[in-house]
Design a protein around this motif. Structure first.
Motif, PDB file in Angstrom:
ATOM      1  N   ALA A 104      -3.716  -0.730  -3.027  1.00  0.00           N
ATOM      2  CA  ALA A 104      -3.323  -1.438  -1.811  1.00  0.00           C
ATOM      3  C   ALA A 104      -2.352  -2.585  -2.072  1.00  0.00           C
ATOM      4  N   LEU A 105      -2.532  -3.286  -3.202  1.00  0.00           N
ATOM      5  CA  LEU A 105      -1.790  -4.530  -3.417  1.00  0.00           C
ATOM      6  C   LEU A 105      -1.028  -4.600  -4.737  1.00  0.00           C
ATOM      7  N   GLY A 106      -1.089  -3.532  -5.530  1.00  0.00           N
ATOM      8  CA  GLY A 106      -0.375  -3.529  -6.804  1.00  0.00           C
ATOM      9  C   GLY A 106       1.129  -3.598  -6.620  1.00  0.00           C
ATOM     10  N   ARG A 107       1.820  -4.032  -7.661  1.00  0.00           N
ATOM     11  CA  ARG A 107       3.272  -4.190  -7.592  1.00  0.00           C
ATOM     12  C   ARG A 107       3.905  -3.561  -8.826  1.00  0.00           C
ATOM     13  N   GLY A 108       5.131  -3.043  -8.640  1.00  0.00           N
ATOM     14  CA  GLY A 108       5.860  -2.414  -9.729  1.00  0.00           C
ATOM     15  C   GLY A 108       6.238  -3.401 -10.818  1.00  0.00           C
ATOM     16  N   ARG A 109       6.410  -2.884 -12.035  1.00  0.00           N
ATOM     17  CA  ARG A 109       6.743  -3.724 -13.192  1.00  0.00           C
ATOM     18  C   ARG A 109       7.032  -2.846 -14.405  1.00  0.00           C
ATOM     19  N   GLN A 110       7.524  -3.469 -15.469  1.00  0.00           N
ATOM     20  CA  GLN A 110       7.660  -2.796 -16.753  1.00  0.00           C
ATOM     21  C   GLN A 110       6.271  -2.461 -17.278  1.00  0.00           C
ATOM     22  N   MET A 111       6.092  -1.245 -17.766  1.00  0.00           N
ATOM     23  CA  MET A 111       4.815  -0.821 -18.326  1.00  0.00           C
ATOM     24  C   MET A 111       5.048  -0.112 -19.648  1.00  0.00           C
ATOM     25  N   PRO A 149       0.818  -1.219   0.000  1.00  0.00           N
ATOM     26  CA  PRO A 149       0.000   0.000   0.000  1.00  0.00           C
ATOM     27  C   PRO A 149       0.848   1.263   0.000  1.00  0.00           C
ATOM     28  N   ILE A 150       0.264   2.374  -0.474  1.00  0.00           N
ATOM     29  CA  ILE A 150       0.959   3.651  -0.500  1.00  0.00           C
ATOM     30  C   ILE A 150       0.986   4.235   0.909  1.00  0.00           C
ATOM     31  N   VAL A 151       2.168   4.661   1.334  1.00  0.00           N
ATOM     32  CA  VAL A 151       2.339   5.290   2.644  1.00  0.00           C
ATOM     33  C   VAL A 151       2.471   6.788   2.414  1.00  0.00           C
ATOM     34  N   LEU A 152       1.443   7.545   2.783  1.00  0.00           N
ATOM     35  CA  LEU A 152       1.381   8.959   2.438  1.00  0.00           C
ATOM     36  C   LEU A 152       2.472   9.785   3.099  1.00  0.00           C
ATOM     37  N   ASP A 153       2.941   9.408   4.269  1.00  0.00           N
ATOM     38  CA  ASP A 153       3.935  10.215   4.970  1.00  0.00           C
ATOM     39  C   ASP A 153       5.362   9.728   4.736  1.00  0.00           C
ATOM     40  N   ASP A 154       5.582   8.924   3.686  1.00  0.00           N
ATOM     41  CA  ASP A 154       6.917   8.437   3.352  1.00  0.00           C
ATOM     42  C   ASP A 154       7.329   9.031   2.007  1.00  0.00           C
ATOM     43  N   PHE A 206       8.569   4.805  -3.489  1.00  0.00           N
ATOM     44  CA  PHE A 206       8.228   4.889  -4.906  1.00  0.00           C
ATOM     45  C   PHE A 206       6.753   4.541  -5.104  1.00  0.00           C
ATOM     46  N   VAL A 207       6.072   5.354  -5.917  1.00  0.00           N
ATOM     47  CA  VAL A 207       4.646   5.135  -6.157  1.00  0.00           C
ATOM     48  C   VAL A 207       4.335   5.070  -7.645  1.00  0.00           C
ATOM     49  N   GLY A 208       5.365   4.822  -8.464  1.00  0.00           N
ATOM     50  CA  GLY A 208       5.154   4.772  -9.910  1.00  0.00           C
ATOM     51  C   GLY A 208       4.141   3.733 -10.328  1.00  0.00           C
ATOM     52  N   PHE A 209       4.072   2.613  -9.590  1.00  0.00           N
ATOM     53  CA  PHE A 209       3.125   1.551  -9.938  1.00  0.00           C
ATOM     54  C   PHE A 209       1.692   2.067  -9.941  1.00  0.00           C
TER      55      PHE A 209
END
Length: 257
Positions: free
Chosen positions: A221-228, A165-170, A174-177
């Motif tokens: 909440a559960l997505g993961r990074g990858r080539q896009m 999940p995305i942590v707003l205070d961090d 990385f949130v590119g996913f």
């Protein structure tokens, strides 16, 4: 620009008008770039494998490679390394980029295609400073996509980093996913990736955009990074998503009497 292209005429011209009317475009994408000796950059030449070249002027270079005005620009040929393709790596640095970072976009040939030319772009690095203007990435990528389409590129690739999940205070997370799919990037899902999803409809999804259409909260909440990849072909799903996003989030220019 091809005046006979209906997709450009009916879609991209309106999007370009919206993008170039933004304060960010007015301030940073008019064409004022410098080389590492501090001299004005005249432009960049991209040599195709068949010997022909794409000659970009100063403004076209900035728009195609997401380089704001005032940046220092340099380029070098690079060889394939992992998922990063070989090609011409155009790099830039300016105060809008995070300290110690630089933007890196590679123009390359997609070996899976049939074209003899440079036909794809790879966004290798783009990490903005914390105080960069709001919507800088949105406007600069929109301008890039329009420029790439008109120059005949087929797609844009990148690695969308981070996991939910995305942590707003961090601020270092990385949130590119989660961000790049909003711009129209998509990727296939692993066969077993959604096996534990509670919804049967969700378990039938084949791509990231399928998941977001079905249950966007699940991906956050559960997505993961990858080539896009962003598909630049006229009328693609990528374009539909990006154009809708641009007109949703960017303020419309004022109509002067």
């Amino acid at each position: 620009m091809n005046s006979d292209d209906p997709f450009d005429r009916d879609n991209l011209r309106q999007a370009e008008h919206l993008l170039m009317a933004q304060d960010i475009a007015i301030s940073y994408f008019q064409g004022e770039l410098y080389d590492r000796q501090g001299c004005r950059l005249t432009g960049i030449s991209i040599t195709r494998p068949d010997g022909t070249t794409i000659q970009l002027d100063e403004a076209e270079t900035g728009r195609l490679f997401m380089i704001p005005d005032g940046s220092t620009v340099w380029a070098r040929k690079v060889t394939e390394h992992g998922k990063v393709p070989s090609g011409l790596n155009v790099m830039s640095n300016n105060p809008l980029i995070a300290k110690g970072e630089h933007t890196s976009v590679i123009a390359f040939r997609d070996e899976a295609g049939t074209s003899l030319g440079i036909d794809a772009l790879y966004i290798r690095r783009l990490i903005l400073a914390a105080n960069a203007p709001e919507r800088l990435a949105t406007v600069s990528f929109g301008i890039m996509a329009v420029a790439a389409y008109r120059l005949g590129f087929g797609h844009i690739e990148l690695f969308a980093g981070g996991n939910g999940p995305i942590v707003l205070d961090d601020p270092d997370r990385f949130v590119g996913f989660a961000v790049w799919p909003k711009f129209g990037f998509d990727a296939a899902l692993d066969f077993a990736e959604l096996n534990a999803a509670a919804s049967e409809t969700l378990r039938t999804c084949k791509t990231v955009q399928d998941v977001i259409d079905t249950d966007p909260a699940w991906w956050t909440a559960l997505g993961r990074g990858r080539q896009m990849r962003f598909d630049l072909s006229a009328g693609s799903r990528s374009w539909r998503i990006l154009l809708n996003f641009l007109f949703d989030v960017l303020p419309m220019p004022e109509i002067k009497p």
